[in-house]
Design an enzyme around this catalytic site. Sequence first.
Site, PDB file in Angstrom:
ATOM      1  CB  SER A 126      -0.948   0.019   1.207  1.00  0.00           C
ATOM      2  OG  SER A 126      -0.250   0.325   2.390  1.00  0.00           O
ATOM      3  CE  LYS A 163      -2.505   1.904   4.807  1.00  0.00           C
ATOM      4  NZ  LYS A 163      -1.728   0.727   5.253  1.00  0.00           N
TER       5      LYS A 163
END
EC number: 3.4.21.88
Length: 203
Positions: A126, A163
């Site tokens: 991701s 993230k």
Amino acid sequence: MTEELTPKQAAVLEFIKKSIRQRGYPPSVREIGQEVGLSSSSTVHGYLKKLEEKGYLRRDATKPRAIEVLDNPAGEKVEFINVPVLGRVAAGVPLLAVENREDIFPLPVHFTGSGEFFMLTVRGDSMIEAGILNGDMVVVRRQQDAGNGDIVVALLEEEATVKRLFKENGRIRLQPENRLMEPIYAAEVQILGKVIGLVRKIY
């Protein structure tokens, strides 16, 4: 005064210097063997021991890659800190980050700066558009807060993920760097630290 080296000893020493100069940390025993044509790790250890006895290296045998070059023509001493490797972190679906020390990885202080650090191995894709790939080891400075846009390791419902952090409209957005993946929204998250770098193995 240091003793004269054999050609093979000189090749080993030069490769160690080159690795520290280019990457900031010493090569592994396997990397040394591959570079200079030594198939046995015990043979590599033998060369390292000889270089240490001759005054060219200082080693800590209890730690991987803990090699300090004493023969430094620039007269500069590279200072290292031992950073604990604490398991894995997801760069996809959140994954429990086990807070147990799996290994120690020495990094130069000029790379990390000041603070307390740990490393985690990334699993998932991701964050690929930020250059963080599956299998990379992220270097994380322990801190409980971070600014908008910082890449963080965040704990969300007892699971950790890496993230990009955004604080907006009374909530937290954990944004992946992969256009195929959706952000994670939460009222609050626990920040474990800010990602300040990574180490990647080239196969």
